[in-house]
Design a protein around this motif. Structure first.
Motif, mmCIF file in Angstrom:
data_model
loop_
_atom_site.group_PDB
_atom_site.id
_atom_site.type_symbol
_atom_site.label_atom_id
_atom_site.label_comp_id
_atom_site.label_asym_id
_atom_site.label_seq_id
_atom_site.Cartn_x
_atom_site.Cartn_y
_atom_site.Cartn_z
ATOM 1 N N GLY A 90 5.383 13.595 14.615
ATOM 2 C CA GLY A 90 5.726 14.164 13.308
ATOM 3 C C GLY A 90 5.201 13.279 12.195
ATOM 4 N N GLN A 91 5.386 11.975 12.361
ATOM 5 C CA GLN A 91 4.871 11.038 11.360
ATOM 6 C C GLN A 91 3.352 11.065 11.326
ATOM 7 N N LYS A 92 2.753 11.234 12.525
ATOM 8 C CA LYS A 92 1.290 11.296 12.580
ATOM 9 C C LYS A 92 0.793 12.532 11.846
ATOM 10 N N LEU B 114 0.814 4.063 -2.927
ATOM 11 C CA LEU B 114 0.559 5.470 -2.606
ATOM 12 C C LEU B 114 1.725 6.340 -3.066
ATOM 13 N N ALA B 115 2.940 5.913 -2.739
ATOM 14 C CA ALA B 115 4.117 6.716 -3.071
ATOM 15 C C ALA B 115 4.326 6.762 -4.584
ATOM 16 N N GLY B 116 4.180 5.607 -5.226
ATOM 17 C CA GLY B 116 4.389 5.544 -6.679
ATOM 18 C C GLY B 116 3.386 6.406 -7.422
ATOM 19 N N VAL C 245 10.415 16.360 2.999
ATOM 20 C CA VAL C 245 10.669 16.139 4.426
ATOM 21 C C VAL C 245 10.635 14.638 4.700
ATOM 22 N N HIS C 246 9.602 14.008 4.186
ATOM 23 C CA HIS C 246 9.395 12.574 4.380
ATOM 24 C C HIS C 246 10.532 11.759 3.757
ATOM 25 N N LEU C 247 10.907 12.159 2.553
ATOM 26 C CA LEU C 247 11.981 11.450 1.853
ATOM 27 C C LEU C 247 13.265 11.516 2.676
ATOM 28 N N GLN D 123 13.803 4.731 17.666
ATOM 29 C CA GLN D 123 12.723 5.396 16.941
ATOM 30 C C GLN D 123 11.342 5.197 17.566
ATOM 31 N N HIS D 124 11.072 4.002 17.979
ATOM 32 C CA HIS D 124 9.709 3.711 18.457
ATOM 33 C C HIS D 124 9.770 2.896 19.744
ATOM 34 N N PRO D 125 10.389 3.443 20.820
ATOM 35 C CA PRO D 125 10.668 2.650 22.024
ATOM 36 C C PRO D 125 9.413 2.099 22.695
ATOM 37 N N MET E 270 -5.610 1.455 6.978
ATOM 38 C CA MET E 270 -4.537 0.625 7.509
ATOM 39 C C MET E 270 -3.781 1.305 8.651
ATOM 40 N N TRP E 271 -3.518 2.603 8.495
ATOM 41 C CA TRP E 271 -2.662 3.295 9.457
ATOM 42 C C TRP E 271 -3.424 4.151 10.453
ATOM 43 N N TRP E 272 -4.745 4.242 10.287
ATOM 44 C CA TRP E 272 -5.509 5.132 11.142
ATOM 45 C C TRP E 272 -5.243 4.850 12.623
ATOM 46 N N ALA F 141 12.302 -0.362 6.631
ATOM 47 C CA ALA F 141 10.934 -0.623 7.092
ATOM 48 C C ALA F 141 9.980 -0.728 5.912
ATOM 49 N N MET F 142 10.312 -0.011 4.831
ATOM 50 C CA MET F 142 9.430 -0.027 3.668
ATOM 51 C C MET F 142 10.029 -0.849 2.536
ATOM 52 N N ILE F 143 11.208 -1.460 2.769
ATOM 53 C CA ILE F 143 11.787 -2.286 1.711
ATOM 54 C C ILE F 143 11.568 -3.769 2.005
ATOM 55 N N VAL G 93 0.842 -1.203 0.000
ATOM 56 C CA VAL G 93 0.000 0.000 0.000
ATOM 57 C C VAL G 93 0.877 1.253 0.000
ATOM 58 N N HIS G 94 1.939 1.213 0.821
ATOM 59 C CA HIS G 94 2.826 2.382 0.850
ATOM 60 C C HIS G 94 3.382 2.694 -0.521
ATOM 61 N N TRP G 95 3.833 1.674 -1.221
ATOM 62 C CA TRP G 95 4.451 1.957 -2.527
ATOM 63 C C TRP G 95 3.434 2.256 -3.615
ATOM 64 N N LYS H 73 4.357 3.452 17.788
ATOM 65 C CA LYS H 73 4.762 3.019 16.453
ATOM 66 C C LYS H 73 5.106 4.187 15.546
ATOM 67 N N TYR H 74 4.316 5.274 15.649
ATOM 68 C CA TYR H 74 4.650 6.458 14.856
ATOM 69 C C TYR H 74 4.784 7.647 15.767
ATOM 70 N N ASN H 75 5.767 8.481 15.488
ATOM 71 C CA ASN H 75 5.961 9.671 16.311
ATOM 72 C C ASN H 75 5.002 10.777 15.848
ATOM 73 N N GLY I 178 18.620 3.421 8.615
ATOM 74 C CA GLY I 178 17.967 2.174 8.982
ATOM 75 C C GLY I 178 16.477 2.173 8.727
ATOM 76 N N THR I 179 15.892 3.389 8.651
ATOM 77 C CA THR I 179 14.430 3.484 8.536
ATOM 78 C C THR I 179 13.914 2.952 7.205
ATOM 79 N N VAL I 180 14.635 3.225 6.138
ATOM 80 C CA VAL I 180 14.105 2.903 4.815
ATOM 81 C C VAL I 180 13.811 1.414 4.679
HETATM 82 C C1 HEM Z 1 10.748 7.581 -2.553
HETATM 83 C C2 HEM Z 1 9.927 8.089 -1.703
HETATM 84 C C3 HEM Z 1 9.553 7.531 -0.340
HETATM 85 C C4 HEM Z 1 10.319 6.859 0.580
HETATM 86 C C5 HEM Z 1 11.780 6.465 0.480
HETATM 87 C C6 HEM Z 1 9.447 6.550 1.707
HETATM 88 C C7 HEM Z 1 9.835 5.890 2.858
HETATM 89 C C8 HEM Z 1 9.013 5.600 3.946
HETATM 90 C C9 HEM Z 1 9.415 4.900 5.122
HETATM 91 C C10 HEM Z 1 10.802 4.347 5.363
HETATM 92 C C11 HEM Z 1 8.343 4.835 5.978
HETATM 93 C C12 HEM Z 1 8.288 4.159 7.340
HETATM 94 C C13 HEM Z 1 8.662 5.076 8.444
HETATM 95 C C14 HEM Z 1 8.723 4.350 9.770
HETATM 96 O O1 HEM Z 1 8.318 3.191 9.844
HETATM 97 O O2 HEM Z 1 9.168 4.988 10.728
HETATM 98 C C15 HEM Z 1 7.241 5.507 5.331
HETATM 99 C C16 HEM Z 1 5.980 5.676 5.864
HETATM 100 C C17 HEM Z 1 4.938 6.366 5.261
HETATM 101 N N1 HEM Z 1 4.966 6.929 3.976
HETATM 102 FE FE1 HEM Z 1 6.578 6.980 2.725
HETATM 103 N N2 HEM Z 1 8.189 7.068 1.449
HETATM 104 C C18 HEM Z 1 8.216 7.672 0.213
HETATM 105 C C19 HEM Z 1 7.176 8.337 -0.432
HETATM 106 C C20 HEM Z 1 5.925 8.530 0.142
HETATM 107 C C21 HEM Z 1 4.876 9.324 -0.450
HETATM 108 C C22 HEM Z 1 4.961 10.058 -1.795
HETATM 109 C C23 HEM Z 1 3.820 9.303 0.413
HETATM 110 C C24 HEM Z 1 2.476 9.984 0.323
HETATM 111 C C25 HEM Z 1 1.721 10.112 -0.646
HETATM 112 C C26 HEM Z 1 4.193 8.493 1.559
HETATM 113 C C27 HEM Z 1 3.382 8.239 2.641
HETATM 114 C C28 HEM Z 1 3.755 7.551 3.776
HETATM 115 C C29 HEM Z 1 2.918 7.402 4.946
HETATM 116 C C30 HEM Z 1 1.507 7.985 5.124
HETATM 117 C C31 HEM Z 1 3.645 6.641 5.866
HETATM 118 C C32 HEM Z 1 3.130 6.195 7.251
HETATM 119 C C33 HEM Z 1 3.898 6.712 8.405
HETATM 120 C C34 HEM Z 1 4.160 8.159 8.429
HETATM 121 O O3 HEM Z 1 3.212 8.935 8.523
HETATM 122 O O4 HEM Z 1 5.366 8.506 8.332
HETATM 123 N N3 HEM Z 1 5.476 8.036 1.363
HETATM 124 N N4 HEM Z 1 7.673 5.968 4.075
#
Ligand code: HEM
Lengths: 222, 265
Positions: A113-115, A21-23, A166-168, A195-197, A74-76, A181-183, A17-19, A109-111, A177-179
């Protein structure tokens, strides 16, 4: 590749789902910029012209909306609600990101800032979806209303685009180490502790923590 | 190139619709079946196959009937919202300062339809193009007047150098007296279709009162569009500075796991 002792922080569905959304979001950025800036019109050439680029943008928008709904559901639970007081305390010291903090408050699980990022993605994402659909099918709606969809769509983009970087940064080099989590979904315990004690403690206490090369306590007790 | 405008004088118009027909003929826009809605005005509004219409209005009082005719087409704004909104450059300022259109480049997005303060551009779903008057650019480029002006039998339509036309307009307004006034030069940086109106603006059906480039278009193209790149760029620079000055957040070295600094790698 995970090593023995690493812990599972996301499941496969979360990563898919993350990818999605991101893709879709990144493709929307690229095609959207191709329309916003005449200097970037050439992006259309890669897709067989600007008419095609617009189709790519519009249909990717549909995929984005689907991904957004899945992500929201999923993340709500983990990222949509603040848990007090630790989230507030965390925000008071900016999570230790901006100045030196001896002891960063322990969060789940999420800080916060992430929220906030999650909630911004959901809020602005919904705005982008609604305004985009109106611009795609403006039939039967008043001109005054349709007109305002354009700046609102652009406003959503301003916020999305800035937050994306910011997120990137924070998802990659800003938090080593965080990346992963999504790989592949595996991270070190040290990472989780930093990160998430609170989440780590809860998972360990409930015996749900999945450790590479070990059976979960739950599974073992069966 | 000298700047020309088209001047329409309501007081000289007989409503013959020669201009509407000439426009259709020159631009090769066959009519479609329309319905009788109780007016000579046909079709009721501009359409993707009608770049110019004659507006007909009847006003009856106790013992007389008055006609109002208005030649309606693209106003060719100096500060054109449609040009600002167009993502592909299909709409552009021509060398004559009119608003030209390059049909090839149009992607049918309809951004201009929502942007235009005069509601001029019309979408053709069959062709997936938006169409409007281009002031007969192919004619004016060859020193001919636009087809509508050429057809006008009464001199209600004129085409000529801007200052000269505006002088004629102001003189005519003095002659007509009463509520007569010029409509056009005071709006959107000056329109390239100007009217001499005998009555107040509000009398004319469909005439825009105090037209402006919509605030929504300004907010979108002048403010938010540059802001998106500034904000994105700011974040990228800020992130790199953060990395260099504050440093990333690494897991602590003393926690159980091997290789902590490398995180999940
Ligand atoms: C190449 C680009 C991206 C990378 C490398 C990336 C990486 C990550 C990583 C590593 C996490 C997990 C963080 C953790 O578990 O602490 C995460 C969570 C998340 N990502 Fe991405 N992401 C990317 C693009 C995006 C985009 C474009 C969106 C939105 C449309 C997005 C939305 C989210 C959301 C909503 C979460 C849930 C946790 C949070 O709010 O941080 N991501 N991403």
């Amino acid at each position: 590749m995970p090593e023995k002792g690493m812990i599972k922080v996301t499941d496969g569905f979360e990563r898919i789902v993350h990818w999605m959304l991101a893709g879709s979001c990144i493709l929307l950025f690229i095609t959207g910029l191709g329309m916003m800036y005449r200097e970037l019109n050439f992006i259309g050439n890669l897709m067989g012209g600007l008419v095609a680029l617009k189709y790519v943008h519009n249909f990717t928008g549909l995929l984005f909306i689907v991904s957004l709904v899945l992500a929201a559901r999923m993340w709500w639970h983990e990222a949509g609600k603040f848990s007090m007081p630790e989230d507030l305390e965390w925000m008071m010291c900016a999570g230790g990101y901006l100045w030196h903090v001896e002891k960063v408050p322990e969060i789940g699980k999420y800080n916060p800032g992430q929220k906030m990022f999650f909630l911004t993605v959901i809020g602005c994402g919904a705005l982008m979806g609604v305004t985009g659909l109106v611009m795609w099918f403006p039939v039967g709606l008043s001109l005054g209303f349709v007109r305002w969809m354009y700046p609102l769509h652009a406003l959503g983009f301003v916020v999305f685009f800035a937050f994306f970087f910011v997120h990137l940064y924070l998802g990659t080099i800003g938090n080593p180490g965080t990346v992963m989590a999504m790989i592949d979904g595996w991270a070190t315990k040290a990472w989780a502790k930093k990160q998430h004690p609170k989440w780590l403690k809860e998972m360990e206490e409930s015996g749900k923590l999945e450790v590479y090369g070990e059976e979960t306590k739950e599974a073992a007790s069966h | 190139m000298s700047e020309n405008i088209k001047l329409f004088d309501t007081s000289r118009c007989t409503g013959c619709r020669g201009c509407q027909l000439a426009c259709k003929q020159w631009n090769n826009l066959p009519a479609k079946q329309t319905v009788n809605w109780g007016s000579y005005q046909n079709p009721p509004t501009l359409q993707s196959n009608t770049y110019l219409i004659m507006r007909f209005q009847e006003k009856a009082d106790a013992n007389s009937v008055k006609w109002f005719f208005r030649h309606e087409a693209c106003m060719h704004c100096t500060d054109a919202a449609c040009v600002k909104a167009c993502p592909t450059g299909a709409l552009y300022y021509s060398e004559f300062k009119t608003v030209g259109k390059n049909i090839e480049k149009c992607i049918g997005c309809k951004d201009c339809v929502a942007a235009c303060p005069f509601e001029v551009p019309k979408y053709d779903s069959g062709a997936n193009k938006v169409l409007k008057c281009d002031m007969c650019e192919s004619r004016i480029a060859n020193k001919l007047e636009p087809a509508c002006v050429k057809a006008c039998p009464t001199g209600a339509l004129k085409w000529g150098e801007k200052e000269t036309m505006l002088k004629i307009a102001n003189e005519r307004v003095k002659e007509l007296g009463g509520d007569a006034h010029v409509y056009g030069p005071q709006y959107v940086g000056g329109t390239h279709l100007a009217y001499i109106l005998q009555e107040k603006d509000a009398v004319y059906a469909g005439l825009k009162i105090d037209p402006k480039v919509p605030l929504s278009v300004i907010a979108w193209k002048d403010w938010l569009k540059p802001l998106s790149l500034i904000a994105g760029g700011g974040v990228v620079v800020g992130s790199l500075l953060h990395y260099i000055l504050h440093g990333p957040k690494r897991p602590d070295a003393d926690v159980g796991q091997d290789n902590p600094a490398e995180g999940g790698k």
